[in-house]
Design a protein around this motif. Sequence first.
Motif, mmCIF file in Angstrom:
data_model
loop_
_atom_site.group_PDB
_atom_site.id
_atom_site.type_symbol
_atom_site.label_atom_id
_atom_site.label_comp_id
_atom_site.label_asym_id
_atom_site.label_seq_id
_atom_site.Cartn_x
_atom_site.Cartn_y
_atom_site.Cartn_z
ATOM 1 N N GLN A 1 64.185 74.588 44.949
ATOM 2 C CA GLN A 1 63.319 74.527 45.638
ATOM 3 C C GLN A 1 63.120 73.905 46.965
ATOM 4 O OE1 GLN A 1 60.110 73.222 42.998
ATOM 5 N NE2 GLN A 1 59.915 75.275 42.221
ATOM 6 N N ALA B 1 58.389 83.817 41.567
ATOM 7 C CA ALA B 1 59.508 82.954 41.755
ATOM 8 C C ALA B 1 59.329 82.491 43.439
ATOM 9 C CB ALA B 1 60.896 83.729 41.791
ATOM 10 N N ASN C 1 57.477 80.464 46.357
ATOM 11 C CA ASN C 1 56.599 79.538 46.425
ATOM 12 C C ASN C 1 55.885 79.487 47.897
ATOM 13 O OD1 ASN C 1 55.139 77.325 45.918
ATOM 14 N ND2 ASN C 1 56.707 75.916 46.037
ATOM 15 N N HIS D 1 65.757 82.573 45.294
ATOM 16 C CA HIS D 1 64.901 82.979 44.488
ATOM 17 C C HIS D 1 65.294 83.716 43.061
ATOM 18 C CE1 HIS D 1 62.070 84.095 47.838
ATOM 19 N NE2 HIS D 1 61.363 83.362 47.143
ATOM 20 N N LEU E 1 65.920 80.177 35.579
ATOM 21 C CA LEU E 1 65.356 78.775 35.289
ATOM 22 C C LEU E 1 63.970 78.821 34.365
ATOM 23 C CD1 LEU E 1 66.035 76.998 38.512
ATOM 24 C CD2 LEU E 1 67.082 76.221 36.126
ATOM 25 N N ALA E 2 63.139 79.639 34.931
ATOM 26 C CA ALA E 2 62.147 79.789 34.038
ATOM 27 C C ALA E 2 62.476 80.315 32.632
ATOM 28 C CB ALA E 2 61.226 80.869 34.915
ATOM 29 N N LEU E 3 63.302 81.104 32.579
ATOM 30 C CA LEU E 3 63.767 81.472 31.205
ATOM 31 C C LEU E 3 64.205 80.366 30.339
ATOM 32 C CD1 LEU E 3 63.799 83.770 29.333
ATOM 33 C CD2 LEU E 3 66.276 84.286 30.233
ATOM 34 N N GLY F 1 63.465 88.100 28.353
ATOM 35 C CA GLY F 1 63.420 87.115 27.767
ATOM 36 C C GLY F 1 62.394 86.239 27.949
ATOM 37 N N LEU F 2 62.099 86.123 29.244
ATOM 38 C CA LEU F 2 60.875 85.200 29.578
ATOM 39 C C LEU F 2 59.572 86.112 29.060
ATOM 40 C CD1 LEU F 2 59.952 82.975 31.056
ATOM 41 C CD2 LEU F 2 59.846 84.193 33.393
ATOM 42 N N SER G 1 59.249 85.173 25.371
ATOM 43 C CA SER G 1 58.731 83.869 25.411
ATOM 44 C C SER G 1 57.153 83.714 25.530
ATOM 45 C CB SER G 1 59.304 82.963 26.348
ATOM 46 O OG SER G 1 60.914 82.614 25.830
ATOM 47 N N ALA H 1 65.737 73.175 39.133
ATOM 48 C CA ALA H 1 64.581 73.975 39.852
ATOM 49 C C ALA H 1 64.140 73.031 41.244
ATOM 50 C CB ALA H 1 63.393 73.908 38.850
ATOM 51 N N ARG H 2 64.076 71.773 41.025
ATOM 52 C CA ARG H 2 63.544 70.884 42.102
ATOM 53 C C ARG H 2 64.366 71.084 43.247
ATOM 54 N NH1 ARG H 2 60.178 66.399 40.239
ATOM 55 N NH2 ARG H 2 60.841 65.221 42.086
ATOM 56 N N ASN I 1 63.552 77.246 30.875
ATOM 57 C CA ASN I 1 62.387 76.538 30.456
ATOM 58 C C ASN I 1 61.534 76.837 29.105
ATOM 59 O OD1 ASN I 1 62.809 74.363 32.198
ATOM 60 N ND2 ASN I 1 61.166 74.854 33.536
ATOM 61 N N ALA I 2 61.207 78.267 29.486
ATOM 62 C CA ALA I 2 60.395 78.737 28.264
ATOM 63 C C ALA I 2 61.006 78.640 27.047
ATOM 64 C CB ALA I 2 60.171 80.317 28.603
ATOM 65 N N LYS I 3 62.511 79.018 26.811
ATOM 66 C CA LYS I 3 63.128 78.965 25.765
ATOM 67 C C LYS I 3 63.049 77.453 25.073
ATOM 68 C CE LYS I 3 63.913 83.470 25.535
ATOM 69 N NZ LYS I 3 62.996 84.294 24.563
ATOM 70 N N GLN J 1 65.524 81.048 40.240
ATOM 71 C CA GLN J 1 64.244 80.657 39.722
ATOM 72 C C GLN J 1 63.996 81.389 38.378
ATOM 73 O OE1 GLN J 1 63.913 77.853 41.668
ATOM 74 N NE2 GLN J 1 61.653 78.213 41.951
ATOM 75 N N THR J 2 64.262 82.593 38.349
ATOM 76 C CA THR J 2 63.743 83.263 37.139
ATOM 77 C C THR J 2 64.520 83.054 36.078
ATOM 78 O OG1 THR J 2 63.354 85.357 38.838
ATOM 79 C CG2 THR J 2 63.566 85.593 36.124
ATOM 80 N N LEU K 1 55.460 77.021 29.615
ATOM 81 C CA LEU K 1 54.633 77.923 28.789
ATOM 82 C C LEU K 1 53.159 77.308 28.478
ATOM 83 C CD1 LEU K 1 57.080 79.339 26.616
ATOM 84 C CD2 LEU K 1 55.900 80.555 28.298
ATOM 85 N N LYS L 1 57.346 80.071 39.467
ATOM 86 C CA LYS L 1 58.534 79.834 38.405
ATOM 87 C C LYS L 1 59.365 78.633 38.968
ATOM 88 C CE LYS L 1 59.032 84.744 37.205
ATOM 89 N NZ LYS L 1 59.755 85.923 37.060
ATOM 90 N N PRO L 2 60.121 78.061 38.148
ATOM 91 C CA PRO L 2 59.718 78.006 36.783
ATOM 92 C C PRO L 2 58.513 77.101 36.408
ATOM 93 C CG PRO L 2 61.664 76.282 37.089
ATOM 94 C CD PRO L 2 60.914 77.002 38.555
ATOM 95 N N PHE L 3 57.866 77.711 35.344
ATOM 96 C CA PHE L 3 56.733 76.984 34.974
ATOM 97 C C PHE L 3 56.756 76.734 33.402
ATOM 98 C CE2 PHE L 3 56.028 81.540 34.712
ATOM 99 C CZ PHE L 3 55.951 81.747 33.527
ATOM 100 N N ARG M 1 65.122 71.706 34.699
ATOM 101 C CA ARG M 1 64.001 71.004 36.006
ATOM 102 C C ARG M 1 64.462 70.509 37.378
ATOM 103 N NH1 ARG M 1 59.878 73.067 34.996
ATOM 104 N NH2 ARG M 1 58.781 71.476 36.568
ATOM 105 N N GLU N 1 61.914 90.156 33.706
ATOM 106 C CA GLU N 1 62.989 89.473 32.847
ATOM 107 C C GLU N 1 62.614 89.505 31.410
ATOM 108 O OE1 GLU N 1 65.477 88.061 34.533
ATOM 109 O OE2 GLU N 1 66.394 87.437 32.469
#
Lengths: 225, 424
Positions: free
Chosen positions: B266, A80, A82, B221, B227-229, A11-12, A15, B262-263, B231-233, B224-225, A105, A101-103, B259, A9
């Motif tokens: 999950q 992704a 868990n 699944h 979402l991670a993006l 963008g990720l 970052s 994401a929860r 979050n990171a941004k 999640q990606t 940074l 993910k999501p985590f 968030r 990905e």
Amino acid sequence: MKVLVVEDEKGLAESITDYMNKEGYLCETAGTFREADERIYLYQYDCVIVDLTLPDGDGFQLIQTLKKLLATTGVIIISARNALEDKIRGLEIGSDDYLTKPFHLSELNARVKSLIRRRNFGGHTEIRFREIRVNPSSRKVYVNGQLAVLSRKEYDLLLYFLSNIDVVLTKVSIAEHLWGDNIDSADSLDMVYSHIKNLRRKLLEKGGSDYVSSVYGIGYKFGEP
Amino acid sequence: MKLLAKTNRIYLAFSLAIYLFAGLAFYQVVRILIYNEVETRLKVEKRDFEAYLKQHKAWSDTTYFVENKIDVVPVGRQTRLSETFIDTLIQNRYDQELMPFRQLTFYVPIKGVMHRVSIRKSLIQSYQLIEVITVTMAACLGLLLLGTFWFQGKLSGRLWLPFYESLSRIKRFNLASATPLQLDKPEINEFRELNEVLRKMGDKMQQDYRSLKEFTENASHEIQTPLALINAKVEQLIQSEKLTETQTRWIEEIYQASRRMARLNQGLLLLAKIDNQQFTDNQAVDLAALLAEKLGAMDEVLHHKRIAVKIGNLVPFAIQLPPALADSLVTNLVNNAIKHNHAEGRVELRSDGKNLSLGNTGHALVSNPERLFERFKKEGSGPDSVGLGLAIIKEICDTYGLEVQYDENNGWHRFGISRKVNEE
């Protein structure tokens, strides 16, 4: 310090790279299994951040190759999935950490730092920030040479701050760093506040400066005032 | 009603009707035949009588010695000249018994005087004949009826056997299992076609079910990606120093929403995995000890909310459960007990080895307790709650042979877990 980010990905990956570069690491990215495979053959990295699901291959395989080539490289899996099995398998083949993910940074950064510390100095190195000195092996904190007695959570909090200097840390990321994912956020945010208050007080008591500043209610920042 | 019982019943009713009708018709036919026979003989005797009269010009009873055979009575006036057949009963000379007779009555002039002549023939033997024939017939028909009935039952049972076999297999068919629907290939075309169609349907259903489950899992699944993006941004964005307070608040909201998503994701993923039975590493775990341990780990939150924990008599509650799910179960239970508690409330854990209960003080329930365990059922609309905790608890319990119950009493909310009584 060279870090390789294997993440499809874009963008990720970007970052993560930005964040790592700001922290002073030399960070490279690989978007595919082949690219990553090529890079680990050509260069040596201190730490590799691997996504398990790549479009053209399996992250586990990459880790196995990596461990064969250079066993001292630290490996952090970001996935992704868990699943406990994945975590166990990751550890079995030699990865050091697993982030789902999501985590945050900042969390990833803290883990990379702690990993490199462990790898390079066996943990026997002190972390210094101005008058604050932290000894990770004994978990002791000195301010101006004086021992500051911190609770376990306060210590973890300080270390988290020290790993992310001059970075705005969200309250949620702090809460999750201290208590893990399952913490109920409403209560934990209050608890974060009280821990920060205590940490600040204890550092000030020993003659330290106040490095923690609140950022618009979204989070906190540790750094030069 | 079973198909065979139904056909048997219809068959029985129909055969009985036919049987009765056939019996009556047969009886009538035999009767008519016998009467015809008797009447023909009577007519022959009438001719004999007339021949005798012609020859002798007179009539003497002595010619006929048999009792009641003939009766010649002079009648004054000429009433009726037609000849008639009637049934009559005449007393036996010896034992006063009434015997059935067929009688032919006709009128004849003897020596110028009109006489009424009645010739009779006993029907006793004919009646016996009818009886014997009827009984024999009844017996034969009855036997036939029973025989066909028995045969029909046997035959139907055998013919329908593949059908019942298929039926029982369909009943046992489990959509969620990996084994496809296995059906025989009976030699009867209709059943073979039926099985063929059923098997295709079963396969299709399983496939759809599987892809639906896979879809849930894959979708989770894939979510999640991005979402991670996000979050990171967001994390990068908040590092910017040029943000106004309003902008930060917006970012904060975006962050919270991601968030929460994401929860949620999950949670759904976990539910899908439990549904799919992807956790297979069952181990013996003591839920009571785990809960106590979890309460200990949550000490800080409990302390923060000033909630007092009381751990009562704690008999081990051992069950077989994958460790990951055991952890999820106790986490959700404890989180729930803390979240829905009020400040300075209490939490109580008890176990007698059969029932495990975790109670907490709290405000009265607003929603329907029956629907508490449904997905996305939330008490209140806290932004931090996604409403899956209890659904996960229920799913885990249902899948691993446990029963979870909720009851509310005097401001105490109690979740009880017990082993499901084996229904078989």
